[in-house]
Design an enzyme around this catalytic site. Sequence first.
Site, PDB file in Angstrom:
ATOM      1  NE  ARG A 121      -3.928   0.701   0.378  1.00  0.00           N
ATOM      2  CZ  ARG A 121      -5.136   0.917  -0.153  1.00  0.00           C
ATOM      3  NH1 ARG A 121      -5.616   0.095  -1.076  1.00  0.00           N
ATOM      4  NH2 ARG A 121      -5.848   1.944   0.189  1.00  0.00           N
ATOM      5  CB  THR A 127      -7.644   6.582  -3.725  1.00  0.00           C
ATOM      6  OG1 THR A 127      -7.683   5.660  -2.629  1.00  0.00           O
ATOM      7  CG2 THR A 127      -8.662   6.189  -4.767  1.00  0.00           C
ATOM      8  NE  ARG A 138      -3.599   3.526  -6.793  1.00  0.00           N
ATOM      9  CZ  ARG A 138      -4.435   3.162  -5.822  1.00  0.00           C
ATOM     10  NH1 ARG A 138      -4.429   3.804  -4.659  1.00  0.00           N
ATOM     11  NH2 ARG A 138      -5.278   2.163  -6.012  1.00  0.00           N
ATOM     12  CG  HIS A 161      -7.187  -3.706  -5.826  1.00  0.00           C
ATOM     13  ND1 HIS A 161      -8.006  -2.958  -5.008  1.00  0.00           N
ATOM     14  CD2 HIS A 161      -6.966  -4.884  -5.186  1.00  0.00           C
ATOM     15  CE1 HIS A 161      -8.277  -3.676  -3.918  1.00  0.00           C
ATOM     16  NE2 HIS A 161      -7.666  -4.849  -4.007  1.00  0.00           N
TER      17      HIS A 161
HETATM   18  P1  ADP Z   1      -8.046   2.223  -3.332  1.00  0.00           P
HETATM   19  O1  ADP Z   1      -7.941   1.561  -4.683  1.00  0.00           O
HETATM   20  O2  ADP Z   1      -6.981   3.275  -3.145  1.00  0.00           O
HETATM   21  O3  ADP Z   1      -8.117   1.254  -2.190  1.00  0.00           O
HETATM   22  P2  ADP Z   1     -10.923   2.639  -3.006  1.00  0.00           P
HETATM   23  O4  ADP Z   1     -11.001   1.248  -2.478  1.00  0.00           O
HETATM   24  O5  ADP Z   1     -11.516   3.731  -2.162  1.00  0.00           O
HETATM   25  O6  ADP Z   1      -9.409   3.056  -3.352  1.00  0.00           O
HETATM   26  O7  ADP Z   1     -11.643   2.730  -4.411  1.00  0.00           O
HETATM   27  C1  ADP Z   1     -11.487   1.715  -5.370  1.00  0.00           C
HETATM   28  C2  ADP Z   1     -11.218   2.317  -6.738  1.00  0.00           C
HETATM   29  O8  ADP Z   1     -12.370   3.073  -7.150  1.00  0.00           O
HETATM   30  C3  ADP Z   1     -10.076   3.331  -6.787  1.00  0.00           C
HETATM   31  O9  ADP Z   1      -8.806   2.724  -6.898  1.00  0.00           O
HETATM   32  C4  ADP Z   1     -10.448   4.144  -8.008  1.00  0.00           C
HETATM   33  O10 ADP Z   1     -10.101   3.487  -9.225  1.00  0.00           O
HETATM   34  C5  ADP Z   1     -11.974   4.202  -7.912  1.00  0.00           C
HETATM   35  N1  ADP Z   1     -12.457   5.386  -7.172  1.00  0.00           N
HETATM   36  C6  ADP Z   1     -12.420   5.579  -5.842  1.00  0.00           C
HETATM   37  N2  ADP Z   1     -12.959   6.758  -5.497  1.00  0.00           N
HETATM   38  C7  ADP Z   1     -13.371   7.326  -6.649  1.00  0.00           C
HETATM   39  C8  ADP Z   1     -14.026   8.562  -6.982  1.00  0.00           C
HETATM   40  N3  ADP Z   1     -14.374   9.428  -6.039  1.00  0.00           N
HETATM   41  N4  ADP Z   1     -14.305   8.820  -8.276  1.00  0.00           N
HETATM   42  C9  ADP Z   1     -13.969   7.949  -9.231  1.00  0.00           C
HETATM   43  N5  ADP Z   1     -13.364   6.764  -8.997  1.00  0.00           N
HETATM   44  C10 ADP Z   1     -13.055   6.450  -7.733  1.00  0.00           C
HETATM   45 MG    MG Z   2      -9.618  -0.121  -1.616  1.00  0.00          MG
END
Ligand code: ADP
Ligand code: MG
Length: 203
Positions: A121, A127, A138, A161
């Site tokens: 991570r 994100t 990223r 992811h």
């Molecule tokens: P991460 O991948 O950092 O763990 P999340 O689990 O919160 O993030 O979200 C999953 C995926 O959804 C993100 O990696 C991103 O591709 C998409 N995403 C998250 N938040 C948003 C947003 N506000 N608008 C558009 N896409 C989003």
């Molecule tokens: Mg996530």
Amino acid sequence: MNYSKRQQERTLVVIKPDGVQRSLIGEIIGRFEKLGLKLTAMKMCLLTEEFVEKHYTLDPEWRRITGEKRIKAAKEKGEKLETEDPLEITAVILEKLKKYMTSGPVIAMVWQGVHATELVRKMVGGTEPRSSDVGTIRGDYVLDSYILADSDGRAVRNLIHASGTAEESEAEIKHWFKPEEIVNYRLIAEQILYDVNLDGLLE
Ligand code: ADP
Ligand code: MG
């Protein structure tokens, strides 16, 4: 948990369709290899929307957390959102995510090693690529933002992811891999990473 058990901590990493198309598969794998983690499973696959929804909702708190994260980012940037309800926000995100994650092949991997989830991570970064740290995957390789993704009505493209917690890792690995697809083997480099005495280096 004792420490030798901790060396077996596993985490799921998925290179998303944009990561594959940007020719970043080797670069991403190289980073985790150089850190000292062990690759124990890998496959290329095409996903269905059902599979993507299940993946993101394995954690019952994901909808709330992801909605709240967007609200917090909007406040920091002075952006106006259509709703302040985290669950409504995530419902829209999930639909966009299904399109994004099914748009092309992805690479799914299991990486193993001490603190695997936390370290992956850290290397992946936050994100939103716009605000993720320099030096993270990223932060270094993509420039997308919430505001751009919102205005184009799509998910944030952030290449990769990675599971959020050790518990989430195990649930996600179970969703993505059959037990027989995960290979148990000894990596010689682990000796230098984990061996207590470093015996046997000198002739
Ligand atoms: P991460 O991948 O950092 O763990 P999340 O689990 O919160 O993030 O979200 C999953 C995926 O959804 C993100 O990696 C991103 O591709 C998409 N995403 C998250 N938040 C948003 C947003 N506000 N608008 C558009 N896409 C989003
Ligand atoms: Mg996530």
